[in-house]
Motif scaffolding. Structure first.
Motif: not given
Length: 146
Positions: A62-86
């Motif tokens: 979404k363009n603007t997040a709202q408090p206490l309402i889940p938002s999903t962030i999606r990242v495309i990270w070529p050659n990331a060094k881990q299976d998870t991002l922080l």
């Protein structure tokens, strides 16, 4: 109790009462001063449009997040060094502590995670942060409104 110990305790209490508030103010000023120098041009403002920083693409559902309402962030990270991002976020206009989130690999170079931002007293707020794979760090920002 020995009278020498009582005298030392009284002097210590008086010194803490006299110097304590000044010390607390200095600590609060030093903690708050790093957010005063934030330049939003250094951050990738997340929205439904992809934002690219250091060849890493990020977007929010979404363009603007709202408090206490889940938002999903999606990242495309070529050659990331881990299976998870922080992802760590902190409020720009108001001290709200640091919110930590983990984004997990969903296959290939794509990562996804759900974030839920806390409620604050302001109508609108900007959350700035760091997203890292442990080696490289980029700087996303999220606009939140009630």
């Amino acid at each position: 109790m020995h009278s020498a110990f009582k005298v030392v305790a009284v002097i210590t209490a008086l010194a803490a009462g006299f110097y304590g508030p000044q010390a607390i103010n200095k600590v609060q000023e030093s903690l708050g001063s790093d957010m005063e120098n934030v330049d939003l041009a250094d951050y990738c403002m997340l929205s439904t449009d992809s934002c690219v920083q250091d060849s890493i693409s990020m977007s929010l559902d979404k363009n603007t997040a709202q408090p206490l309402i889940p938002s999903t962030i999606r990242v495309i990270w070529p050659n990331a060094k881990q299976d998870t991002l922080l992802l760590s976020l902190k409020g720009l206009e108001m001290e709200m502590g640091i919110a930590l989130y983990q984004l997990k690999s969903i296959g290939g170079d794509e990562y996804e995670g759900e974030i839920i931002l806390p409620v604050c007293t302001l109508e609108k707020m900007t959350w700035v942060g760091e997203l890292t794979d442990g080696t490289t760090t980029i700087h996303p920002a999220i606009r939140m409104a009630r």
